[in-house]
Design an enzyme around this catalytic site. Structure first.
Site, PDB file in Angstrom:
ATOM      1  N   ASN A 158       0.828  -1.205   0.000  1.00 33.81           N
ATOM      2  CA  ASN A 158       0.000   0.000   0.000  1.00 33.81           C
ATOM      3  C   ASN A 158       0.865   1.259   0.000  1.00 33.81           C
ATOM      4  O   ASN A 158       0.546   2.240   0.646  1.00 33.81           O
ATOM      5  CB  ASN A 158      -0.923  -0.036   1.244  1.00 33.81           C
ATOM      6  CG  ASN A 158      -1.901   1.123   1.281  1.00 33.81           C
ATOM      7  OD1 ASN A 158      -2.513   1.462   0.278  1.00 33.81           O
ATOM      8  ND2 ASN A 158      -2.040   1.739   2.447  1.00 33.81           N
ATOM      9  N   GLY A 159       1.970   1.203  -0.727  1.00 34.50           N
ATOM     10  CA  GLY A 159       2.893   2.343  -0.706  1.00 34.50           C
ATOM     11  C   GLY A 159       2.645   3.359  -1.805  1.00 34.50           C
ATOM     12  O   GLY A 159       3.197   4.449  -1.791  1.00 34.50           O
ATOM     13  N   GLY A 160       1.774   2.994  -2.777  1.00 31.15           N
ATOM     14  CA  GLY A 160       1.664   3.815  -3.982  1.00 31.15           C
ATOM     15  C   GLY A 160       0.617   4.909  -3.908  1.00 31.15           C
ATOM     16  O   GLY A 160      -0.407   4.782  -3.233  1.00 31.15           O
TER      17      GLY A 160
ATOM     18  N   LYS B  90      -3.289   5.437  -3.513  1.00 38.07           N
ATOM     19  CA  LYS B  90      -4.066   4.826  -4.589  1.00 38.07           C
ATOM     20  C   LYS B  90      -5.182   3.947  -4.029  1.00 38.07           C
ATOM     21  O   LYS B  90      -6.258   3.832  -4.613  1.00 38.07           O
ATOM     22  CB  LYS B  90      -3.134   3.990  -5.457  1.00 38.07           C
ATOM     23  CG  LYS B  90      -3.854   3.388  -6.641  1.00 38.07           C
ATOM     24  CD  LYS B  90      -2.893   2.797  -7.629  1.00 38.07           C
ATOM     25  CE  LYS B  90      -3.678   2.246  -8.810  1.00 38.07           C
ATOM     26  NZ  LYS B  90      -2.798   1.540  -9.738  1.00 38.07           N
TER      27      LYS B  90
ATOM     28  N   GLN C 153       7.333   1.117   4.896  1.00 39.10           N
ATOM     29  CA  GLN C 153       8.486   0.912   4.041  1.00 39.10           C
ATOM     30  C   GLN C 153       9.571   1.902   4.434  1.00 39.10           C
ATOM     31  O   GLN C 153       9.275   2.962   4.982  1.00 39.10           O
ATOM     32  CB  GLN C 153       8.040   1.269   2.619  1.00 39.10           C
ATOM     33  CG  GLN C 153       8.241   0.219   1.602  1.00 39.10           C
ATOM     34  CD  GLN C 153       7.598   0.628   0.288  1.00 39.10           C
ATOM     35  OE1 GLN C 153       6.490   1.153   0.271  1.00 39.10           O
ATOM     36  NE2 GLN C 153       8.269   0.368  -0.789  1.00 39.10           N
TER      37      GLN C 153
ATOM     38  N   GLY D  39      10.927   0.476  -3.423  1.00 39.97           N
ATOM     39  CA  GLY D  39      10.368  -0.701  -4.095  1.00 39.97           C
ATOM     40  C   GLY D  39       9.844  -1.720  -3.098  1.00 39.97           C
ATOM     41  O   GLY D  39      10.183  -1.686  -1.919  1.00 39.97           O
TER      42      GLY D  39
ATOM     43  N   ASN E 225      -0.301  -6.812  -4.507  1.00 38.35           N
ATOM     44  CA  ASN E 225      -0.497  -5.375  -4.699  1.00 38.35           C
ATOM     45  C   ASN E 225      -1.949  -5.038  -4.370  1.00 38.35           C
ATOM     46  O   ASN E 225      -2.851  -5.763  -4.795  1.00 38.35           O
ATOM     47  CB  ASN E 225      -0.219  -4.990  -6.155  1.00 38.35           C
ATOM     48  CG  ASN E 225       1.199  -5.334  -6.584  1.00 38.35           C
ATOM     49  OD1 ASN E 225       2.002  -5.801  -5.771  1.00 38.35           O
ATOM     50  ND2 ASN E 225       1.516  -5.126  -7.843  1.00 38.35           N
TER      51      ASN E 225
ATOM     52  N   ASP F 100      -3.789  -2.918  -5.599  1.00 34.65           N
ATOM     53  CA  ASP F 100      -4.607  -2.598  -6.779  1.00 34.65           C
ATOM     54  C   ASP F 100      -4.895  -3.821  -7.649  1.00 34.65           C
ATOM     55  O   ASP F 100      -5.509  -3.695  -8.710  1.00 34.65           O
ATOM     56  CB  ASP F 100      -3.979  -1.466  -7.609  1.00 34.65           C
ATOM     57  CG  ASP F 100      -2.631  -1.847  -8.205  1.00 34.65           C
ATOM     58  OD1 ASP F 100      -2.247  -3.042  -8.157  1.00 34.65           O
ATOM     59  OD2 ASP F 100      -1.949  -0.950  -8.737  1.00 34.65           O
TER      60      ASP F 100
ATOM     61  N   LYS G 176      -4.479  -0.199 -13.134  1.00 34.49           N
ATOM     62  CA  LYS G 176      -3.370   0.742 -13.267  1.00 34.49           C
ATOM     63  C   LYS G 176      -3.823   2.014 -13.978  1.00 34.49           C
ATOM     64  O   LYS G 176      -3.194   3.055 -13.863  1.00 34.49           O
ATOM     65  CB  LYS G 176      -2.234   0.112 -14.088  1.00 34.49           C
ATOM     66  CG  LYS G 176      -1.662  -1.174 -13.515  1.00 34.49           C
ATOM     67  CD  LYS G 176      -0.813  -0.911 -12.280  1.00 34.49           C
ATOM     68  CE  LYS G 176      -0.237  -2.197 -11.714  1.00 34.49           C
ATOM     69  NZ  LYS G 176       0.165  -2.060 -10.301  1.00 34.49           N
TER      70      LYS G 176
END
EC number: 2.7.7.9
Length: 507
Positions: free
Chosen positions: A113-115, A126, A189, A221, A250, A252, A395
């Site tokens: 859940n870093g994005g 996101k 992270q 990453g 991921n 998503d 995406k």
């Protein structure tokens, strides 16, 4: 664009190939010392957490200076042995035991859940974008696990790996799940310094994340999961609670639901042959040519990413015939094995060198690793070739259109292909640049078209859709520059190309 470009600064990068000359060795030492000094200056104002991050970064930077160029020798690449990638059907045919509850009680679900939602024009994490009936990625995840816990009377926790970009916003939202039957944990992270492409030194002036320093840091990453999970103390806590495996994916990827058959397969292995790592792979289609694939290399199952492929072989790598499968990034990993490898310092992942240009035009690089690359460090690793339905990543808004449409039905947080669709393949959807941002996409669609019989949709230019439009077969809608096409409410387009200019205005 492929992020996996492996290039070191040329004068550093003569690596081990011809034995490092004294000159390069001296330069490498210099670079490493300068980095150490810079980090010490930055560290003077830092907290304990940042100090741990810097330790991790120093090790990564040290390895970066040692390694050179593509990290595989093309001639040594072999196809994985037959039994190292098993068809999902075979795993499923073993059925489920009576004690599925006790098996589930040993599982932890981890979501990456870093994005941020930037590529879809959204601010914030996101995972907080609405994907279906006002439900966000995170809502769907919580609903799935809650459904599992209620159905089998179990206690499967959810762990979110946040980054410094998503942590605060995510934690605020988590309060709304207080009364759900899911324990939710988070850990962060690492936060590493971006480095100047020329000098290879951090661009940060101090450890703050704001102002001119906002762009100076990056999350390194998802390969960072092993170190940060271990350092957070959460990994040990879960082991103490009797947990044995994590299912990582991921956030998503809407197809990444807990699969009881795979879990049962892991848990029913004899002790000496316990499989420590399962990677779910699926068959490549033309759309997946850049995805990492599994190979046999020096006797170990290994993930091969496009970044590691020598230029001369890139086309071969992309071919669907030689490398038939790709990594979905749905992974099942033994907690005890992660702990062991972390404590031995034996987790081996290739470094991904990701070049970026900052807003001011400064060229930097960020050193990253990928979670799947560690497969070669684990014992008895296995690939399982799963149905495409377990890989449903969102995406782009083109993906969003698919998952919002009547092609899928939503049940307890899980999306499944509608049984009204006659063929199980997903249509190919390409929405043009005027649909890139979620808010533009929503503004251009009065309602989501009926897509049950659609094979291919391409939309380009200034196009809007009225209510209750039906799309079948192949539909191509192209509004040239200066034109606009409004597809009227209730229109059904079957195998049509629409071009020119069509305005529908309120009278």
């Amino acid at each position: 664009p492929s992020k996996y470009i492996h290039h070191s600064v040329s004068f550093v990068g003569l690596g081990k190939a011809g034995g490092m000359s004294q000159f390069q060795e001296v330069i490498r030492q210099e670079l490493e010392n300068s980095m150490k000094n810079e980090l010490e200056k930055l560290q003077a104002t830092a907290s304990e957490v940042v100090k741990k991050d810097f330790e991790g970064f120093k090790q990564l930077f040290h390895r970066f200076l040692q390694e050179k160029g593509p990290s595989v020798d093309w001639v040594k690449i072999q196809r994985p042995p037959e039994d190292s990638i098993q068809p999902y059907e075979k795993i499923k045919s073993r059925g489920l035991p009576d004690n599925i509850t006790s098996v589930l009680n040993k599982l932890v679900v981890v979501k990456l859940n870093g994005g941020l939602g930037t590529s879809m024009g959204c601010k914030g994490p996101k995972s907080l974008i609405s994907v279906r009936n006002e439900n966000t990625f995170l809502d769907l995840t919580v609903q799935q696990i809650e459904h599992l816990n209620k159905t089998y009377n179990t206690d499967v926790p959810l762990v979110l790996m946040n980054s410094f970009n998503t942590d605060e916003d995510t934690k605020k939202i988590l309060q709304k799940y207080t009364h759900c039957r899911v324990k939710i944990y988070t850990f962060n992270q690492s936060r590493y310094p971006r480095i100047n492409k020329e000098s290879l030194l951090p661009v940060a002036k101090d450890v703050s994340k704001t102002g001119e320093n906002a762009e100076a840091w990056y999350p390194p990453g998802h390969g960072d999961i092993y170190g940060s999970f271990y350092n957070s103390g959460l990994l040990n806590q879960l082991i103490d609670e009797g947990k044995e495996y994590i299912f990582v994916s991921n956030i998503d990827n809407l197809g990444a639901t807990v699969d009881l058959y795979i879990l049962n397969h892991l848990m029913s292995q004899p002790n000496g042959k316990r499989c420590e790592f399962v990677m779910e792979v699926t068959d490549k289609t033309r759309a997946d040519v850049k995805g990492g694939t599994l190979i046999q290399y020096e006797g170990k199952l290994r993930l091969l990413e496009i970044a590691q492929v020598p230029k001369a072989h890139v086309d071969e790598f992309k071919s669907v015939s030689k490398f038939k499968i790709f990594n979905t990034n749905n992974l099942w990993i033994s907690l005890a094995a992660i702990k062991r490898l972390q404590e031995q310092g034996a987790m081996d992942m290739e470094i991904i060198v990701n070049p970026k240009t900052l807003d001011g035009g400064l060229n930097v690089i960020q050193l990253e690793t990928a979670v799947g690359a560690a497969i070669k460090s684990f014992d008895n690793a296995l690939g399982i070739n799963v149905p495409r339905s377990r890989f449903l990543p969102v995406k782009t808004t083109s993906d969003l259109l698919l998952v919002m449409s009547n092609l899928y039905s939503l049940n307890a947080g899980s999306l499944t292909m509608s049984d009204k669709r006659e063929f199980p393949t997903v249509p190919l959807v390409k929405l043009g640049s005027s649909f890139t941002k979620v808010q533009d996409y929503l503004r251009r669609l009065e309602s989501i078209p009926d897509m049950l019989e659609l094979d291919h949709l391409t939309v380009s230019g200034d196009v809007t859709f009225g209510k209750n439009v039906g799309l079948k077969g192949t539909v191509i809608i192209i509004a040239n520059h200066g034109d606009r096409i409004d597809i009227p409410a209730g229109a059904v387009l079957e195998n049509k190309i629409v071009s020119g200019n069509l305005r529908i205005l309120d009278h």
